[in-house]
Design a protein around this motif. Structure first.
Motif, mmCIF file in Angstrom:
data_model
loop_
_atom_site.group_PDB
_atom_site.id
_atom_site.type_symbol
_atom_site.label_atom_id
_atom_site.label_comp_id
_atom_site.label_asym_id
_atom_site.label_seq_id
_atom_site.Cartn_x
_atom_site.Cartn_y
_atom_site.Cartn_z
ATOM 1 N N ASN A 107 63.152 41.491 -16.797
ATOM 2 C CA ASN A 107 64.433 40.841 -17.047
ATOM 3 C C ASN A 107 64.299 39.340 -16.780
ATOM 4 O O ASN A 107 63.197 38.840 -16.507
ATOM 5 N N ALA A 108 65.392 38.633 -16.836
ATOM 6 C CA ALA A 108 65.339 37.176 -16.690
ATOM 7 C C ALA A 108 64.808 36.749 -15.327
ATOM 8 O O ALA A 108 64.306 35.627 -15.179
ATOM 9 N N ASP A 109 64.889 37.638 -14.335
ATOM 10 C CA ASP A 109 64.399 37.327 -12.992
ATOM 11 C C ASP A 109 63.005 37.892 -12.739
ATOM 12 O O ASP A 109 62.539 37.909 -11.600
ATOM 13 N N LEU A 110 62.351 38.375 -13.785
ATOM 14 C CA LEU A 110 60.984 38.888 -13.734
ATOM 15 C C LEU A 110 60.855 40.183 -12.945
ATOM 16 O O LEU A 110 59.806 40.481 -12.369
ATOM 17 N N VAL A 111 61.921 40.976 -12.901
ATOM 18 C CA VAL A 111 61.851 42.315 -12.326
ATOM 19 C C VAL A 111 61.487 43.276 -13.461
ATOM 20 O O VAL A 111 62.214 43.355 -14.463
ATOM 21 N N PRO A 112 60.374 44.002 -13.374
ATOM 22 C CA PRO A 112 59.941 44.890 -14.460
ATOM 23 C C PRO A 112 60.998 45.944 -14.800
ATOM 24 O O PRO A 112 61.610 46.545 -13.908
ATOM 25 N N GLN A 113 61.183 46.177 -16.107
ATOM 26 C CA GLN A 113 62.182 47.130 -16.608
ATOM 27 C C GLN A 113 61.465 48.388 -17.099
ATOM 28 O O GLN A 113 61.197 48.552 -18.281
ATOM 29 N N PHE A 114 61.161 49.263 -16.157
ATOM 30 C CA PHE A 114 60.396 50.480 -16.470
ATOM 31 C C PHE A 114 61.199 51.739 -16.174
ATOM 32 O O PHE A 114 60.652 52.829 -16.137
ATOM 33 N N ASN A 115 62.509 51.588 -15.957
ATOM 34 C CA ASN A 115 63.286 52.735 -15.505
ATOM 35 C C ASN A 115 64.705 52.713 -16.064
ATOM 36 O O ASN A 115 65.216 51.674 -16.493
ATOM 37 N N TYR A 116 65.321 53.894 -16.030
ATOM 38 C CA TYR A 116 66.727 54.042 -16.359
ATOM 39 C C TYR A 116 67.396 54.756 -15.185
ATOM 40 O O TYR A 116 67.013 55.875 -14.829
ATOM 41 N N ARG A 208 70.736 35.309 -6.065
ATOM 42 C CA ARG A 208 70.134 34.006 -5.761
ATOM 43 C C ARG A 208 68.687 34.185 -5.319
ATOM 44 O O ARG A 208 67.804 33.410 -5.709
ATOM 45 N N PHE A 209 68.435 35.195 -4.530
ATOM 46 C CA PHE A 209 67.076 35.470 -4.055
ATOM 47 C C PHE A 209 66.134 35.680 -5.235
ATOM 48 O O PHE A 209 65.053 35.089 -5.304
ATOM 49 N N LYS A 210 66.533 36.523 -6.186
ATOM 50 C CA LYS A 210 65.655 36.841 -7.318
ATOM 51 C C LYS A 210 65.344 35.607 -8.161
ATOM 52 O O LYS A 210 64.221 35.446 -8.653
ATOM 53 N N LYS A 211 66.317 34.740 -8.326
ATOM 54 C CA LYS A 211 66.089 33.532 -9.117
ATOM 55 C C LYS A 211 65.061 32.623 -8.446
ATOM 56 O O LYS A 211 64.241 31.981 -9.128
ATOM 57 N N ILE A 212 65.097 32.563 -7.122
ATOM 58 C CA ILE A 212 64.111 31.756 -6.396
ATOM 59 C C ILE A 212 62.714 32.327 -6.590
ATOM 60 O O ILE A 212 61.761 31.601 -6.884
ATOM 61 N N ILE A 213 62.567 33.643 -6.445
ATOM 62 C CA ILE A 213 61.250 34.270 -6.548
ATOM 63 C C ILE A 213 60.718 34.184 -7.977
ATOM 64 O O ILE A 213 59.505 34.068 -8.198
ATOM 65 N N ALA A 214 61.600 34.197 -8.951
ATOM 66 C CA ALA A 214 61.174 34.158 -10.353
ATOM 67 C C ALA A 214 60.493 32.847 -10.717
ATOM 68 O O ALA A 214 59.795 32.780 -11.748
ATOM 69 N N THR A 215 60.657 31.805 -9.910
ATOM 70 C CA THR A 215 60.015 30.528 -10.232
ATOM 71 C C THR A 215 58.494 30.636 -10.227
ATOM 72 O O THR A 215 57.811 29.782 -10.796
ATOM 73 N N GLY A 216 57.946 31.678 -9.599
ATOM 74 C CA GLY A 216 56.505 31.858 -9.575
ATOM 75 C C GLY A 216 55.927 32.395 -10.871
ATOM 76 O O GLY A 216 54.710 32.352 -11.078
ATOM 77 N N GLY A 217 56.786 32.926 -11.756
ATOM 78 C CA GLY A 217 56.314 33.429 -13.037
ATOM 79 C C GLY A 217 55.495 34.697 -12.945
ATOM 80 O O GLY A 217 54.672 34.977 -13.818
ATOM 81 N N VAL A 218 55.693 35.498 -11.893
ATOM 82 C CA VAL A 218 54.912 36.711 -11.666
ATOM 83 C C VAL A 218 55.871 37.890 -11.495
ATOM 84 O O VAL A 218 56.879 37.769 -10.791
ATOM 85 N N PRO A 219 55.599 39.059 -12.107
ATOM 86 C CA PRO A 219 56.469 40.229 -11.933
ATOM 87 C C PRO A 219 56.624 40.626 -10.467
ATOM 88 O O PRO A 219 55.677 40.573 -9.685
ATOM 89 N N GLN A 220 57.848 41.030 -10.121
ATOM 90 C CA GLN A 220 58.199 41.367 -8.743
ATOM 91 C C GLN A 220 58.417 42.871 -8.604
ATOM 92 O O GLN A 220 59.140 43.462 -9.398
ATOM 93 N N TYR A 221 57.810 43.460 -7.577
ATOM 94 C CA TYR A 221 58.010 44.878 -7.279
ATOM 95 C C TYR A 221 58.569 44.991 -5.863
ATOM 96 O O TYR A 221 58.057 44.364 -4.934
ATOM 97 N N TYR A 222 59.607 45.825 -5.707
ATOM 98 C CA TYR A 222 60.346 45.841 -4.458
ATOM 99 C C TYR A 222 60.324 47.206 -3.772
ATOM 100 O O TYR A 222 60.389 48.242 -4.416
ATOM 101 N N VAL A 223 60.261 47.143 -2.438
ATOM 102 C CA VAL A 223 60.412 48.297 -1.559
ATOM 103 C C VAL A 223 61.787 48.188 -0.909
ATOM 104 O O VAL A 223 62.236 47.085 -0.569
#
Length: 646
Positions: A107-116, A208-223
């Motif tokens: 998505n726009a914040d670089l969170v992978p969209q692999f689920n529904y 806001r947190f996700k937008k900051i992390i997205a500046t790195g241009g790398v997909p984010q995976y969360y626990v």
């Protein structure tokens, strides 16, 4: 441990560049849901190669066979045409396991969209909204992927407990993680792993947190962590609904290169009336417990059945599987770790976690008293890393040169993150601080009789009073004087060189030389052979404890800000007030699993001396620090000498 090439040992451990160099994160999209009549209680669709990158299964686009798809319990493999079919549940995550040479959209914040996320009735009335009712299952849920030839050599960055409670602390995340990501070469970095407690209770701050992390241009995976919970949920089934809305499943898997990444949810909330611990009793305040649910274990068994035995398994969870820091604590380790060990078996594996705000290296065979009672296990079965905390000790402490609280962590490490460099199923882990370079891996101080007397007063104060308190503490960092000035009496009454190797393990070696002389070996204060945790001034990290002993921000006041801007903000919005005293007792570095020490010679002459400390890690890398210190007959007056100005 596998033998690793020198190239891997030296590759990509945080080299900085003048601008961002990131992997191609331009595939922005979503899962393709097709609405219409659906067979009762069955989920179906296709995994397909999205050649035109529009996130829709178009005519002529090929299905992808051999891909794992799950409903959070069962796992199936897509057929020759990319199709799958699974049982459906009213509350489930339907997700695909990303294959090694493919990537889902972000998505726009670089969170992978692999689920529904499917929740027919939606969440109960939750403070932060949770999940809106999804209604009936779509006729088809199709998962788009694109080819992404990463290869077997890549890098991931791992972050423990960012845990901002306020917008002020979100800004600290930007000044540390955000600045770091936008100033490093991310071209080899394929994932950012956040090991839970992404937020500090206020889940409205996620965007806001996700937008900051997205500046790195790398997909984010969360626990998901215990501070990412919907605390007003009355059932564990709803407790991570807001997290699911923002990031996706609480547990899932994905592949990169020769590594199978598994993210687990080991936070049960509320555990009251479910787990048989006093803190989970129905009469107790709602609480969480460290445990992996039976449904999740069933999914994991089904998932691993499709993973080759020689592939590296990287397990991420929030609560540590086991921990030195809280070795005797039930809720801060995984109750049913024995079942996880059984599922992993002899596979090559690495465990990653957060939660304790400490860095810990736990190697196979290592063991501390309390693990058996808490987790029904003995010595560790595979390598585990407790990854520290971006927030350090909960953003506590006075501001450093970057305008961020130093937050020295509980076992003495500075705030930081991990770099994992993978080559096939092999890896090298490196701990990085936000203020230093790759070569900054330790600090050195002296445990003197003077320090031990001072520490005893400090710890006794924190035992007697709430911290912070309006009662002035008996000692501050100023009362230590010059910690690198040793008297002849200090040496006679035993003074130790204390070396905190932030990423040290039982396989690390530490030695030191005085004035260029022969090397002396320092010994780890904890062997990890089943002994209890050694605590107190004798086993403390002097430099870390000195930093933790005085927190001026607690006492800061202004006429303009009043109570709103007094103290500092943390833990459910508390404004901490009182004297500029130490961190809370349980945050002090009076113990450490990565502290080495050796007694200094008693016959060192008066004068200036040089101390060179070298540590060699489990991968054969050596790091050094050199410092000067003084030996004196008696301590001189360390304050202004009024006698010359009478």
């Amino acid at each position: 441990m596998r033998k690793l090439t020198l190239a891997l040992l030296l590759a990509g451990t945080g080299a900085f560049a003048s601008g961002v160099v990131a992997k191609d994160a331009g595939y922005v999209g979503n899962v393709d849901t097709v609405h219409g009549e659906q067979a009762a209680k069955r989920a179906s669709g296709k995994v397909f190669v999205d050649t035109n990158r529009n996130s829709r299964l178009d005519a002529g686009e090929s299905g992808l066979p051999g891909v794992l798809v799950s409903n959070g319990r069962e796992v199936v493999v897509t057929g020759p045409d990319g199709s799958y079919e699974l049982p459906a549940y009213d509350d489930m995550n339907l997700f695909v396991t990303k294959p090694a040479e493919f990537s889902p959209p972000v998505n726009a914040d670089l969170v992978p969209q692999f689920n529904y996320v499917h929740k027919v009735a939606g969440s109960p009335d939750l403070r932060f909204g949770g999940i809106k009712p999804t209604g009936p299952l779509p006729q088809a849920v199709n998962f788009p992927l694109i080819e992404d030839k990463v290869g077997d050599d890549f890098q991931c960055l791992v972050f423990g407990d960012t845990q901002p409670y306020t917008n002020a602390e979100i800004s600290y995340v930007r000044k540390t993680v955000g600045n770091m990501l936008t100033n490093r070469d991310n071209s080899k970095t394929q994932c950012l792993l956040f090991e839970g407690d992404v937020m500090g209770d206020d889940l409205s701050l996620y965007p806001r947190f996700k937008k900051i992390i997205a500046t790195g241009g790398v997909p984010q995976y969360y626990v998901a962590g215990n501070h990412d919970l919907d605390f007003d949920a009355t059932s564990d089934a709803d407790s991570f609904d807001t997290f699911r809305r923002e990031f996706g499943p609480e547990y899932y898997s994905f592949d990169i290169g020769q590594v199978h990444f598994i993210v687990l949810d080991d936070v049960r909330y509320p555990c009251n009336g479910v787990d048989s611990h006093a803190f989970c009793d129905l009469s107790a305040k709602p609480s969480y417990n460290g445990v992996i649910s039976e449904r999740q274990l069933e999914w994991l068994k089904n998932d691993l059945a499709h993973v080759p035995d020689d592939k590296l398994i990287v397990l991420s969870a929030h609560i540590p599987f086991v921990t030195y820091t809280d070795a005797s604590a039930q809720k801060h380790q995984v109750d049913n770790l024995d079942k996880l060990y059984e599922l992993i078996g002899d596979r090559p594996a690495l465990g990653l976690s957060g939660h304790t705000h400490t860095t810990e290296q736990i190697l196979p065979g290592e063991y501390f008293k309390g693990w058996k009672e808490a987790t029904n296990t003995g010595p560790a079965k595979f390598h585990q890393i407790v990854t520290g905390a971006v927030s350090g000790s909960w953003w506590a402490g006075d501001l450093n040169n970057s305008g961020v609280p130093h937050g020295t962590q509980r076992l003495g490490s500075p705030r930081g993150y991990y770099v994992l460099d993978f080559s096939g199923p092999d890896y090298v882990d490196t701990y990085m601080t936000f203020e230093g370079t790759r070569d900054d891996q330790l600090h050195v101080s002296f445990n003197t009789p003077r320090f031990r007397d001072w520490a005893e007063k400090l710890v006794s104060y924190t035992d007697l009073y709430d911290v912070p308190s309006d009662i002035t503490p008996p000692v501050t960092v100023n009362d230590l004087g010059d910690m690198d000035m040793l008297t002849k009496k200090d040496l006679a009454d035993t003074t130790y060189v204390a070396v905190n190797v932030w990423n040290g393990s039982k396989d690390s070696e530490v030695s030191f030389r005085i004035n260029g002389g022969s090397a002396s070996v320092a010994m780890r204060t904890q062997k990890g052979d089943g002994e209890e945790v050694l605590d107190g001034p004798t086993y403390a990290d002097p430099l870390a404890l000195a930093r933790q002993s005085t927190n001026g921000r607690i006492a800061v006041r202004s006429t303009e800000g009043g109570e709103v801007n007094s103290g500092f903000y943390t833990w459910q919005g508390t404004h901490w007030t009182g004297a500029a005293g130490p961190f809370q007792n349980w945050m002090l570095s009076t113990k450490s699993s990565h502290l080495w020490r050796a007694e200094l010679p008693k016959d060192l002459p008066v004068g200036i001396h040089t101390l060179e400390v070298t540590t060699t890690d489990r991968y054969g890398r050596s790091f050094r620090q050199t410092k000067t210190f003084e030996v004196v007959e008696d301590l001189p007056q360390m304050t202004w000498q009024d006698k010359f100005w009478q």
